[in-house]
Scaffold this motif. Structure first.
Motif, PDB file in Angstrom:
ATOM      1  N   SER A  61       0.815  -1.207   0.000  1.00  0.00           N
ATOM      2  CA  SER A  61       0.000   0.000   0.000  1.00  0.00           C
ATOM      3  C   SER A  61       0.850   1.259   0.000  1.00  0.00           C
ATOM      4  N   GLY A  62       0.346   2.263  -0.683  1.00  0.00           N
ATOM      5  CA  GLY A  62       0.954   3.581  -0.652  1.00  0.00           C
ATOM      6  C   GLY A  62       0.375   4.396   0.494  1.00  0.00           C
ATOM      7  N   HIS A  63       0.453   5.717   0.365  1.00  0.00           N
ATOM      8  CA  HIS A  63       0.092   6.626   1.454  1.00  0.00           C
ATOM      9  C   HIS A  63      -1.379   6.546   1.858  1.00  0.00           C
ATOM     10  N   THR A  64      -2.269   6.473   0.905  1.00  0.00           N
ATOM     11  CA  THR A  64      -3.702   6.408   1.224  1.00  0.00           C
ATOM     12  C   THR A  64      -4.132   4.944   1.231  1.00  0.00           C
ATOM     13  N   VAL A  65      -3.911   4.306   2.354  1.00  0.00           N
ATOM     14  CA  VAL A  65      -4.098   2.860   2.478  1.00  0.00           C
ATOM     15  C   VAL A  65      -5.464   2.389   1.981  1.00  0.00           C
ATOM     16  N   PRO A  66      -6.587   2.998   2.381  1.00  0.00           N
ATOM     17  CA  PRO A  66      -7.878   2.501   1.888  1.00  0.00           C
ATOM     18  C   PRO A  66      -8.039   2.583   0.367  1.00  0.00           C
ATOM     19  N   GLU A  67      -7.345   3.525  -0.257  1.00  0.00           N
ATOM     20  CA  GLU A  67      -7.404   3.623  -1.718  1.00  0.00           C
ATOM     21  C   GLU A  67      -6.632   2.479  -2.370  1.00  0.00           C
ATOM     22  N   TYR A  68      -5.450   2.168  -1.843  1.00  0.00           N
ATOM     23  CA  TYR A  68      -4.608   1.122  -2.425  1.00  0.00           C
ATOM     24  C   TYR A  68      -5.075  -0.285  -2.036  1.00  0.00           C
ATOM     25  N   LYS A  69      -5.513  -0.444  -0.801  1.00  0.00           N
ATOM     26  CA  LYS A  69      -5.871  -1.769  -0.279  1.00  0.00           C
ATOM     27  C   LYS A  69      -7.210  -1.703   0.469  1.00  0.00           C
ATOM     28  N   PRO A  70      -8.308  -1.520  -0.277  1.00  0.00           N
ATOM     29  CA  PRO A  70      -9.608  -1.344   0.399  1.00  0.00           C
ATOM     30  C   PRO A  70     -10.056  -2.558   1.216  1.00  0.00           C
TER      31      PRO A  70
END
Length: 99
Positions: free
Chosen positions: A74-83
């Protein structure tokens, strides 16, 4: 921020600090160092946590219900990268279950 975290966690509030392990803006190593600098004793050594039967990252627990968690890939915005993984760890944490 350390002053605020220690004030709240010493009063019994749980805290979850998480970071994507591919975050180039705020690398997880810096977040890990910050979490260690609070000065709490480690009570749960590094261990994997899973989502959908796969290792999704690693976590370490500290005194006063402070937890540091990483999310693999995951990158910085975790929910965006790994929902899916985000929903899994956060739901378990809110329910007081073991992540």
């Amino acid at each position: 921020m350390i002053k605020y975290h220690t004030n709240l966690t010493s009063r019994g509030y749980r805290a979850l600090i998480y970071s994507g392990d591919h975050d180039m803006g705020v690398p997880y190593t810096g977040t890990e160092a910050w979490t260690r600098s609070v000065g709490y004793k480690i009570v749960d050594e590094w261990r994997p946590w899973t989502s959908n039967g796969q290792v999704a990252g690693y976590l370490q627990g500290y005194d006063n219900n402070l937890t540091f968690l990483t999310v693999k890939g995951s990158g910085h915005t975790v929910p965006e990268y790994k929902p899916r993984e985000s929903l899994d760890f956060y739901s378990r944490w809110l329910e007081g279950k073991r992540i």
